[in-house]
Design an enzyme around this catalytic site. Structure first.
Site, PDB file in Angstrom:
ATOM      1  N   LYS A 125      10.757  -2.634   5.443  1.00 14.86           N
ATOM      2  CA  LYS A 125      10.585  -2.307   6.866  1.00 14.86           C
ATOM      3  C   LYS A 125      11.340  -3.261   7.787  1.00 14.86           C
ATOM      4  O   LYS A 125      11.431  -3.024   8.982  1.00 14.86           O
ATOM      5  CB  LYS A 125       9.087  -2.352   7.224  1.00 14.86           C
ATOM      6  CG  LYS A 125       8.290  -1.254   6.572  1.00 14.86           C
ATOM      7  CD  LYS A 125       6.805  -1.418   6.793  1.00 14.86           C
ATOM      8  CE  LYS A 125       6.145  -2.261   5.747  1.00 14.86           C
ATOM      9  NZ  LYS A 125       5.983  -1.716   4.422  1.00 14.86           N
ATOM     10  N   VAL A 154       7.594   4.155   6.695  1.00 17.83           N
ATOM     11  CA  VAL A 154       6.340   4.453   7.406  1.00 17.83           C
ATOM     12  C   VAL A 154       5.693   5.663   6.741  1.00 17.83           C
ATOM     13  O   VAL A 154       6.348   6.693   6.546  1.00 17.83           O
ATOM     14  CB  VAL A 154       6.591   4.805   8.893  1.00 17.83           C
ATOM     15  CG1 VAL A 154       5.268   4.947   9.643  1.00 17.83           C
ATOM     16  CG2 VAL A 154       7.464   3.777   9.568  1.00 17.83           C
ATOM     17  N   ALA A 156       4.881   6.158   3.757  1.00 16.22           N
ATOM     18  CA  ALA A 156       5.309   6.402   2.367  1.00 16.22           C
ATOM     19  C   ALA A 156       5.792   7.845   2.167  1.00 16.22           C
ATOM     20  O   ALA A 156       5.364   8.537   1.247  1.00 16.22           O
ATOM     21  CB  ALA A 156       4.158   6.074   1.413  1.00 16.22           C
ATOM     22  N   LEU A 158       5.476  10.490   4.246  1.00 15.47           N
ATOM     23  CA  LEU A 158       4.883  11.561   5.060  1.00 15.47           C
ATOM     24  C   LEU A 158       5.925  12.000   6.097  1.00 15.47           C
ATOM     25  O   LEU A 158       6.734  11.181   6.538  1.00 15.47           O
ATOM     26  CB  LEU A 158       3.635  11.048   5.808  1.00 15.47           C
ATOM     27  CG  LEU A 158       2.375  10.789   5.007  1.00 15.47           C
ATOM     28  CD1 LEU A 158       1.293  10.227   5.931  1.00 15.47           C
ATOM     29  CD2 LEU A 158       1.884  12.059   4.339  1.00 15.47           C
ATOM     30  N   GLY A 209      -3.442  -2.304  -5.960  1.00 20.07           N
ATOM     31  CA  GLY A 209      -2.034  -2.250  -5.527  1.00 20.07           C
ATOM     32  C   GLY A 209      -1.858  -1.627  -4.152  1.00 20.07           C
ATOM     33  O   GLY A 209      -0.763  -1.220  -3.785  1.00 20.07           O
ATOM     34  N   ASP A 223       2.242  -5.783   9.260  1.00 20.80           N
ATOM     35  CA  ASP A 223       2.784  -4.573   8.634  1.00 20.80           C
ATOM     36  C   ASP A 223       2.684  -3.382   9.603  1.00 20.80           C
ATOM     37  O   ASP A 223       3.613  -2.589   9.729  1.00 20.80           O
ATOM     38  CB  ASP A 223       2.002  -4.307   7.338  1.00 20.80           C
ATOM     39  CG  ASP A 223       2.488  -3.076   6.608  1.00 20.80           C
ATOM     40  OD1 ASP A 223       3.655  -3.064   6.181  1.00 20.80           O
ATOM     41  OD2 ASP A 223       1.702  -2.118   6.460  1.00 20.80           O
ATOM     42  N   LYS A 227       5.638  -1.018  11.406  1.00 20.39           N
ATOM     43  CA  LYS A 227       5.661   0.455  11.348  1.00 20.39           C
ATOM     44  C   LYS A 227       5.662   1.052  12.751  1.00 20.39           C
ATOM     45  O   LYS A 227       6.362   2.039  13.014  1.00 20.39           O
ATOM     46  CB  LYS A 227       4.460   0.956  10.544  1.00 20.39           C
ATOM     47  CG  LYS A 227       4.603   0.651   9.061  1.00 20.39           C
ATOM     48  CD  LYS A 227       3.327   0.978   8.314  1.00 20.39           C
ATOM     49  CE  LYS A 227       3.515   0.788   6.817  1.00 20.39           C
ATOM     50  NZ  LYS A 227       2.244   0.793   6.093  1.00 20.39           N
ATOM     51  N   GLY A 342       0.916   3.216  -1.646  1.00 26.44           N
ATOM     52  CA  GLY A 342       1.000   3.304  -3.102  1.00 26.44           C
ATOM     53  C   GLY A 342       2.449   3.364  -3.549  1.00 26.44           C
ATOM     54  O   GLY A 342       3.309   3.952  -2.881  1.00 26.44           O
TER      55      GLY A 342
HETATM   56  N1  LIG Z   1       3.664  -1.774  -2.946  1.00 25.44           N
HETATM   57  C1  LIG Z   1       3.547  -0.659  -2.227  1.00 25.44           C
HETATM   58  O1  LIG Z   1       2.711   0.217  -2.485  1.00 25.44           O
HETATM   59  C2  LIG Z   1       4.483  -0.408  -1.055  1.00 25.44           C
HETATM   60  C3  LIG Z   1       4.346   0.758  -0.315  1.00 25.44           C
HETATM   61  C4  LIG Z   1       5.252   1.012   0.724  1.00 25.44           C
HETATM   62  C5  LIG Z   1       6.262   0.120   0.998  1.00 25.44           C
HETATM   63  N2  LIG Z   1       6.359  -1.033   0.287  1.00 25.44           N
HETATM   64  C6  LIG Z   1       7.467  -1.941   0.586  1.00 25.44           C
HETATM   65  O2  LIG Z   1       8.338  -1.963  -0.541  1.00 25.44           O
HETATM   66  C7  LIG Z   1       8.944  -3.241  -0.639  1.00 25.44           C
HETATM   67  C8  LIG Z   1       8.708  -3.806  -2.035  1.00 25.44           C
HETATM   68  O3  LIG Z   1       7.313  -3.963  -2.236  1.00 25.44           O
HETATM   69  P1  LIG Z   1       6.729  -4.379  -3.665  1.00 25.44           P
HETATM   70  O4  LIG Z   1       5.270  -4.168  -3.575  1.00 25.44           O
HETATM   71  O5  LIG Z   1       7.506  -3.716  -4.751  1.00 25.44           O
HETATM   72  O6  LIG Z   1       7.072  -5.965  -3.671  1.00 25.44           O
HETATM   73  P2  LIG Z   1       7.137  -6.944  -4.931  1.00 25.44           P
HETATM   74  O7  LIG Z   1       6.362  -6.396  -6.079  1.00 25.44           O
HETATM   75  O8  LIG Z   1       6.851  -8.308  -4.426  1.00 25.44           O
HETATM   76  O9  LIG Z   1       8.693  -6.907  -5.362  1.00 25.44           O
HETATM   77  C9  LIG Z   1       9.695  -7.393  -4.519  1.00 25.44           C
HETATM   78  C10 LIG Z   1      11.000  -7.432  -5.285  1.00 25.44           C
HETATM   79  O10 LIG Z   1      12.033  -7.819  -4.381  1.00 25.44           O
HETATM   80  C11 LIG Z   1      12.884  -8.735  -5.049  1.00 25.44           C
HETATM   81  N3  LIG Z   1      13.642  -9.557  -4.119  1.00 25.44           N
HETATM   82  C12 LIG Z   1      13.191 -10.460  -3.226  1.00 25.44           C
HETATM   83  N4  LIG Z   1      14.229 -11.033  -2.569  1.00 25.44           N
HETATM   84  C13 LIG Z   1      15.355 -10.468  -3.079  1.00 25.44           C
HETATM   85  C14 LIG Z   1      16.723 -10.636  -2.834  1.00 25.44           C
HETATM   86  N5  LIG Z   1      17.181 -11.496  -1.908  1.00 25.44           N
HETATM   87  N6  LIG Z   1      17.605  -9.894  -3.552  1.00 25.44           N
HETATM   88  C15 LIG Z   1      17.173  -9.014  -4.490  1.00 25.44           C
HETATM   89  N7  LIG Z   1      15.869  -8.805  -4.774  1.00 25.44           N
HETATM   90  C16 LIG Z   1      14.970  -9.527  -4.076  1.00 25.44           C
HETATM   91  C17 LIG Z   1      11.935  -9.563  -5.889  1.00 25.44           C
HETATM   92  O11 LIG Z   1      12.687 -10.244  -6.860  1.00 25.44           O
HETATM   93  P3  LIG Z   1      12.012 -11.379  -7.770  1.00 25.44           P
HETATM   94  O12 LIG Z   1      11.147 -10.654  -8.727  1.00 25.44           O
HETATM   95  O13 LIG Z   1      13.213 -12.013  -8.406  1.00 25.44           O
HETATM   96  O14 LIG Z   1      11.274 -12.285  -6.835  1.00 25.44           O
HETATM   97  C18 LIG Z   1      11.025  -8.458  -6.439  1.00 25.44           C
HETATM   98  O15 LIG Z   1      11.617  -7.885  -7.579  1.00 25.44           O
HETATM   99  C19 LIG Z   1       8.330  -4.094   0.476  1.00 25.44           C
HETATM  100  O16 LIG Z   1       9.204  -4.092   1.589  1.00 25.44           O
HETATM  101  C20 LIG Z   1       7.044  -3.373   0.823  1.00 25.44           C
HETATM  102  O17 LIG Z   1       6.671  -3.579   2.170  1.00 25.44           O
HETATM  103  C21 LIG Z   1       5.506  -1.308  -0.741  1.00 25.44           C
END
Ligand SMILES: NC(=O)c1ccc[n+]([C@@H]2O[C@H](COP(=O)([O-])OP(=O)(O)OC[C@H]3O[C@@H](n4cnc5c(N)ncnc54)[C@H](OP(=O)(O)O)[C@@H]3O)[C@@H](O)[C@H]2O)c1
Length: 360
Positions: A125, A154, A156, A158, A209, A223, A227, A342
């Site tokens: 975001k 925003v 996910a 929708l 999660g 967050d 959004k 999710g």
């Molecule tokens: N989880 C959800 O349900 C959800 C839902 C909607 C949106 N989002 C959004 O999706 C994004 C990811 O969320 P997540 O839950 O998957 O986070 P996460 O599990 O913490 O994973 C983040 C990933 O980003 C990588 N990363 C960080 N800095 C980086 C860089 N400079 N270059 C390349 N890779 C980098 C990390 O690498 P390392 O492993 O090497 O640290 C890790 O693999 C976030 O922006 C979050 O707001 C998440």
């Protein structure tokens, strides 16, 4: 009863020429690889994954993406200051970068990639929900050729951003947007009835999660602010981060705590939130964490006590609810509601954007 025969569909344009780089191998990046495999098994033509990267390594894609993902997730920490993908082979015009990180550094690259004709599809975001200058640079750079897929940022996936764009493109003026924009906070307040501490609900949401990697990003309202900024900017308003008034649920000690101390301080949420819940319950109201933008009176994010019949109290689980008032929807708002959190639906939204862009 025999099953209904599917309607024959026009052949979809092929989507194989672009190459795809996945940045982020965490919860969303892993769900992306799983969804990619499911769609490929259904025979859907997808751009090939050329790279899978995180902050530690950049690996070439291949036939066995699950194995590459496992290898990337197991990579050792990196000493050099540059991210690995900035040092390796670069994507070229027409390629697609998928940002499944929460990284400022990666978000800073969005305008650069777009200006080079590289498409960006993002769950991050920070690109359009952070600094206004960067959001404007992304809008300006997009005109140079690269396309921007932001459905996952925003709700996910929708149909929120695309509905807003359709209204604005149709000449409608947006008056206000208000919504329960955080699936994790929707889930927390839908289930919180005072029978157990709020901190216990937060731990359960973390385990499922639903929260961001650091739950303070949700609980601080940050967050939701991001959004709301994305929604308001999509509606055509140059809203700055500091123009959104945010009521955080996190006190100073929890806000300043080191990441490994957060869990031990979650109990500080319990007494103030129980007082708010009990006060709302006296008048038959429910707590909802709401983001509100009004073209006349400004933008705010915070906890509100709403009557159960209010549109933002509808739904359950991780449902997002957004009410849009515009010239067209003056008396009664357009309401869009559905599951909005999710990794699986976020990954599906990312792949929707990838396919839309790759098919041209
Ligand atoms: N989880 C959800 O349900 C959800 C839902 C909607 C949106 N989002 C959004 O999706 C994004 C990811 O969320 P997540 O839950 O998957 O986070 P996460 O599990 O913490 O994973 C983040 C990933 O980003 C990588 N990363 C960080 N800095 C980086 C860089 N400079 N270059 C390349 N890779 C980098 C990390 O690498 P390392 O492993 O090497 O640290 C890790 O693999 C976030 O922006 C979050 O707001 C998440």
């Amino acid at each position: 009863m025999s099953s209904v025969v599917p309607l024959r569909r026009a052949a979809q344009p092929q989507a194989r020429t672009a190459r795809l780089a996945l940045l982020g191998t965490g919860t969303v990046g892993s769900a992306f690889v799983a969804r990619y495999g499911t769609l490929a098994a259904q025979g859907i033509a997808l751009p090939g994954v050329s790279w899978i990267c995180n902050s530690r390594t950049q690996l070439a894609g291949g036939d066995d993406l699950d194995a590459v993902l496992r290898q990337a997730r197991a990579a050792a920490a990196r000493r050099s200051g540059f991210p690995p993908w900035a040092e390796g082979e670069s994507p070229r015009p027409g390629d697609i970068v998928v940002d499944a990180t929460a990284s400022e550094t990666v978000a800073d690259w969005h305008p650069e990639w777009l200006a080079r004709g590289i498409h960006v599809v993002t769950a991050n975001k920070l690109g359009t929900g952070g600094d206004l200058g960067r959001a404007q640079a992304i809008g300006d750079a997009g005109e140079a050729g690269g396309r921007y897929g932001d459905s996952a940022t925003v709700g996910a996936g929708l149909p929120l951003l695309r509905s807003l764009r359709a209204l604005v493109d149709g000449g409608d003026r947006i008056h206000s947007i208000e919504g329960v924009l955080s699936g994790s906070l929707a889930w927390l307040f839908a289930g919180y009835d005072g029978s157990r501490p709020f901190s216990a609900c937060v731990r359960e949401a973390q385990a499922a999660g639903y929260t961001e990697p650091d739950p303070r990003v949700d609980l601080s309202g940050e967050d939701v602010r991001r959004k709301l900024l994305i929604l308001a900017r999509t509606a055509g308003f140059a809203l700055s981060t500091h123009e959104v008034e945010v009521e955080s649920l996190v006190d100073a000690a929890l806000a300043q705590a080191a990441p490994d101390a957060v869990d031990g301080l979650l109990d500080t949420l319990d007494a103030p939130l129980e007082a708010r819940r009990a006060a709302a319950a006296v008048t038959g109201r429910r707590l909802c964490f709401v983001g509100r933008f009004d073209a006349q009176s400004g933008a705010s994010v915070g906890l509100q006590a709403l009557p159960p019949a209010h549109p933002l109290c509808a739904g359950g689980g991780t449902d997002n609810r957004v009410a849009i008032h515009s010239d067209r929807y003056r008396e009664r708002p357009l309401v869009i509601q559905g599951p909005g959190a999710g990794a699986d639906i976020t990954a599906a939204a990312l792949l929707d954007d990838v396919l839309r862009i790759a098919r041209g």
